[in-house]
Design an enzyme around this catalytic site. Structure first.
Site, mmCIF file in Angstrom:
data_model
loop_
_atom_site.group_PDB
_atom_site.id
_atom_site.type_symbol
_atom_site.label_atom_id
_atom_site.label_comp_id
_atom_site.label_asym_id
_atom_site.label_seq_id
_atom_site.Cartn_x
_atom_site.Cartn_y
_atom_site.Cartn_z
ATOM 1 N N ASP A 252 65.083 40.878 105.687
ATOM 2 C CA ASP A 252 64.070 41.357 106.646
ATOM 3 C C ASP A 252 62.785 40.561 106.418
ATOM 4 O O ASP A 252 62.514 40.121 105.291
ATOM 5 C CB ASP A 252 63.797 42.857 106.439
ATOM 6 C CG ASP A 252 63.194 43.505 107.681
ATOM 7 O OD1 ASP A 252 63.922 44.212 108.404
ATOM 8 O OD2 ASP A 252 61.988 43.283 107.943
ATOM 9 N N ARG B 43 47.425 50.499 112.656
ATOM 10 C CA ARG B 43 48.015 49.789 111.512
ATOM 11 C C ARG B 43 47.051 48.743 110.938
ATOM 12 O O ARG B 43 46.875 48.662 109.733
ATOM 13 C CB ARG B 43 49.302 49.091 111.931
ATOM 14 C CG ARG B 43 50.345 50.054 112.527
ATOM 15 C CD ARG B 43 51.528 50.174 111.606
ATOM 16 N NE ARG B 43 52.615 50.915 112.190
ATOM 17 C CZ ARG B 43 53.743 50.363 112.636
ATOM 18 N NH1 ARG B 43 53.926 49.068 112.550
ATOM 19 N NH2 ARG B 43 54.685 51.109 113.131
HETATM 20 C C1 LIG Z 1 64.030 48.643 114.160
HETATM 21 S S1 LIG Z 1 64.414 47.802 112.668
HETATM 22 C C2 LIG Z 1 66.179 47.706 112.770
HETATM 23 C C3 LIG Z 1 66.865 48.059 111.465
HETATM 24 C C4 LIG Z 1 68.389 48.068 111.504
HETATM 25 N N1 LIG Z 1 68.903 46.749 111.842
HETATM 26 C C5 LIG Z 1 68.889 49.109 112.464
HETATM 27 O O1 LIG Z 1 69.336 48.755 113.579
HETATM 28 O O2 LIG Z 1 68.849 50.290 112.140
HETATM 29 C C6 LIG Z 1 63.918 46.122 113.061
HETATM 30 C C7 LIG Z 1 63.676 45.261 111.839
HETATM 31 O O3 LIG Z 1 63.551 43.895 112.244
HETATM 32 C C8 LIG Z 1 62.635 43.268 111.398
HETATM 33 N N2 LIG Z 1 62.135 42.014 112.010
HETATM 34 C C9 LIG Z 1 61.283 41.867 113.043
HETATM 35 N N3 LIG Z 1 61.005 40.560 113.257
HETATM 36 C C10 LIG Z 1 61.729 39.862 112.332
HETATM 37 C C11 LIG Z 1 61.866 38.471 112.024
HETATM 38 N N4 LIG Z 1 61.212 37.535 112.713
HETATM 39 N N5 LIG Z 1 62.668 38.129 110.995
HETATM 40 C C12 LIG Z 1 63.325 39.070 110.282
HETATM 41 N N6 LIG Z 1 63.226 40.392 110.516
HETATM 42 C C13 LIG Z 1 62.445 40.791 111.533
HETATM 43 C C14 LIG Z 1 61.551 44.326 111.202
HETATM 44 O O4 LIG Z 1 60.774 44.108 110.046
HETATM 45 C C15 LIG Z 1 62.370 45.619 111.146
HETATM 46 O O5 LIG Z 1 62.599 46.043 109.828
#
Ligand SMILES: C[S@@+](CC[C@H](N)C(=O)[O-])C[C@H]1O[C@@H](n2cnc3c(N)ncnc32)[C@H](O)[C@@H]1O
Length: 287
Positions: free
Chosen positions: A152, A39
């Protein structure tokens, strides 16, 4: 292991880990080394830099806010899908059904209020599942002041989510009734109908920022498959803050591998990764 064009030394990996932890609360395990190389390697190529050290120096000394955001965007994991962990949406419908019976017909602005937060919404499938499911189950919601906040840290996924367009293949595995809630958008794509798009507001938000910019209390918060990337200390702090942004008796939905144990002082466990904010928790004005 093939390191590709750029090799990542232990020291460089430690620098990457420290930066993404500080910026986003994300704890990268050793298993993420290959992901980091592929990445961030793309960014190195675009910036014409020769090593990860040079890139990290650049970020520290000359990086713009956009460069800092690209670094975080590159290291998030955004896997999601419509109706993921279906039992949460079934539970939510039961709860909202009861709430619609109980809540006074008149809110402060004439309409009763309902607020839901999808925290870590990725490309939008989670908040749109909530919107599509609730609007289908409760047609009366169109007379409510009903809003879903979807946030997000990753600005790329927030932009994709706001467009509300997905490959048709994302509907594979959904029931016919659920698939029929989407509109055809041509070229093998589907669109979220306007009625569902209009109740969701997408915003970039880093959950580590303190305080959060929203004032109000939420009836339910979905924070699923986000805290798995955080260490125990960061998780503990986040869970405490989520407890205080819910209405008393409001619900918090976690991902399948996340848990608060029995719930502690702020929550009680009421279902599979479903927690209810304890009623004695201080009520706060709705947004
Ligand atoms: C695996 S996805 C989960 C999406 C959805 N909630 C689901 O369960 O299908 C995790 C998300 O958390 C976000 N994320 C990670 N660290 C974060 C932070 N410090 N603040 C906000 N979002 C965050 C990532 O960008 C990612 O889009």
């Amino acid at each position: 292991m093939d390191q590709g064009e750029f090799a990542l030394s232990d020291r460089e990996f430690s620098r990457v880990k420290a930066r993404v932890y500080k910026e986003a609360g994300i704890s990268l395990s050793e298993a993420k080394r290959t992901l980091v190389v592929s990445r961030l390697g793309k960014i190195l190529r675009a910036l014409r830099l020769g090593s990860f050290d040079a890139y990290l120096d650049y970020l520290e000394q000359h990086g713009s806010p956009a460069d800092a955001q690209d670094f975080v965007n590159a290291l998030t994991t955004n896997l999601t899908r419509f109706w993921r962990e279906d039992h949460h949406f079934t539970h939510l419908e039961g709860y909202i059904g009861q709430l619609m019976e109980k809540r006074p017909r008149q809110g402060a602005n004439g309409r009763p209020k309902l607020r839901i937060w999808s925290a870590g919404c990725s490309t939008g499938q989670e908040p749109y599942t909530i919107a599509l499911g609730l609007l289908a189950a409760f047609p009366n919601l169109k007379h409510w002041d009903f809003r879903i906040l979807a946030t997000d840290i990753d600005t790329n996924v927030v932009a994709k989510a706001a467009a509300g367009i997905y490959p048709e293949a994302e509907l594979n595995g959904l029931s016919r009734e659920r698939a029929a809630l989407f509109e055809p958008a041509g070229a093998g794509q589907v669109r979220i109908p306007a009625a569902a798009r209009e109740v969701v507001s997408f915003k970039p938000l880093n959950l580590m920022h303190n305080p959060w910019p929203m004032r109000g209390a939420f009836d339910a918060v979905f924070c699923r498959n986000v805290a798995i990337y955080f260490d125990k200390k960061t998780q503990g702090e986040l869970f405490g803050r989520l407890g205080s942004i819910l209405v008393p008796d409001g619900f918090l939905y976690f991902g399948h591998s996340e848990n608060l144990g029995a719930g502690g002082a702020d929550f009680r466990l009421v279902g599979k990764t479903i927690y209810q904010a304890r009623a004695q928790q201080k009520a706060r004005d709705a947004a």
